[in-house]
Design a protein around this motif. Structure first.
Motif, short mmCIF file in Angstrom:
data_model
loop_
_atom_site.label_atom_id
_atom_site.label_comp_id
_atom_site.label_asym_id
_atom_site.label_seq_id
_atom_site.Cartn_x
_atom_site.Cartn_y
_atom_site.Cartn_z
N ILE A 179 0.90 -0.42 0.34
CA ILE A 179 0.07 -0.08 -0.11
C ILE A 179 0.83 1.35 -0.19
O ILE A 179 0.74 2.13 -0.63
N PHE A 180 1.97 1.01 0.64
CA PHE A 180 2.82 2.27 1.18
C PHE A 180 3.45 2.48 -0.72
O PHE A 180 3.85 3.84 -1.07
N LEU A 181 4.33 1.73 -1.39
CA LEU A 181 4.84 1.73 -2.38
C LEU A 181 3.93 2.61 -3.36
O LEU A 181 3.63 2.92 -4.36
N GLY A 182 2.59 2.23 -3.66
CA GLY A 182 1.47 2.57 -4.59
C GLY A 182 0.99 4.11 -4.25
O GLY A 182 0.13 4.44 -4.97
N MET A 183 1.80 4.38 -3.27
CA MET A 183 1.11 5.52 -2.58
C MET A 183 2.02 6.49 -3.38
O MET A 183 1.80 7.64 -2.77
N ILE A 184 3.03 6.89 -4.18
CA ILE A 184 4.14 7.60 -4.60
C ILE A 184 3.73 8.42 -5.81
O ILE A 184 2.85 8.49 -6.25
N GLY A 185 3.80 9.87 -5.48
CA GLY A 185 3.47 10.87 -5.68
C GLY A 185 4.10 11.71 -6.58
O GLY A 185 5.16 11.32 -6.24
N PRO A 186 3.58 12.54 -7.27
CA PRO A 186 4.98 13.46 -7.95
C PRO A 186 5.86 14.34 -6.86
O PRO A 186 7.20 14.83 -7.24
N TRP A 187 4.97 14.60 -5.69
CA TRP A 187 6.27 15.15 -4.58
C TRP A 187 6.95 14.23 -3.96
O TRP A 187 8.06 14.89 -3.45
N GLN A 188 7.01 13.09 -4.15
CA GLN A 188 8.05 11.89 -3.51
C GLN A 188 8.87 12.16 -4.61
O GLN A 188 9.87 11.96 -4.22
N ILE A 189 8.27 12.08 -5.66
CA ILE A 189 9.54 12.09 -7.33
C ILE A 189 10.63 12.60 -6.87
O ILE A 189 11.82 13.13 -7.10
N ALA A 190 9.82 14.07 -6.81
CA ALA A 190 10.90 15.53 -6.43
C ALA A 190 11.45 15.48 -5.72
O ALA A 190 12.58 15.46 -6.52
N LEU A 191 11.18 15.19 -4.42
CA LEU A 191 11.99 14.70 -3.17
C LEU A 191 13.39 13.59 -3.40
O LEU A 191 14.20 14.16 -2.95
N ILE A 192 12.45 12.60 -4.24
CA ILE A 192 13.81 11.39 -4.50
C ILE A 192 14.94 12.60 -5.55
O ILE A 192 16.23 12.41 -5.31
N VAL A 193 14.85 12.96 -6.31
CA VAL A 193 15.42 14.08 -7.56
C VAL A 193 16.31 14.98 -6.80
O VAL A 193 17.81 14.87 -6.56
N VAL A 194 15.79 15.47 -5.72
CA VAL A 194 16.18 16.65 -5.15
C VAL A 194 17.39 15.84 -3.61
O VAL A 194 18.93 16.41 -4.72
N LEU A 195 17.35 15.35 -3.36
CA LEU A 195 18.44 14.02 -2.93
C LEU A 195 19.23 14.16 -3.61
O LEU A 195 20.62 13.89 -3.12
#
Length: 61
Positions: free
Chosen positions: A6-22
Motif C-alpha cells: 500500500i505504501f509503495l502504491g502511494m508514490i506521487g509527484p511530490w515524492q518523486i521530486a523529493l527523491i530527485v532533489v536528494l
C-alpha cells in the motif's frame, strides 16, 4: 498497520521530486551523467549476455 504494498502504491509527484532533489544533493550535478552512463552500459552488457545465452539455447535444441 500499513503494509509495504500500500505504501509503495502511494508514490506521487511530490515524492518523486523529493527523491530527485536528494539525489542531486548527494551526488552533485556533475556526477549524475557519469552514473547514468555507467547504468546504461551495465544494462547493455546485461542485454548482450542474455542474447548470447538465448542463442546458445537455440543452438543446443
Amino acid at each position: 498497520m500499513i503494509s509495504g504494498s500500500i505504501f509503495l502504491g502511494m508514490i506521487g509527484p511530490w515524492q518523486i521530486a523529493l527523491i530527485v532533489v536528494l539525489i542531486l544533493l548527494l551526488f552533485g550535478g556533475k556526477k549524475i551523467p557519469e552514473l547514468m552512463r555507467g547504468l546504461g552500459s551495465g544494462i547493455k552488457e546485461f542485454k548482450d549476455a542474455s542474447k548470447e545465452e538465448d542463442e546458445e539455447n537455440v543452438k543446443e535444441k
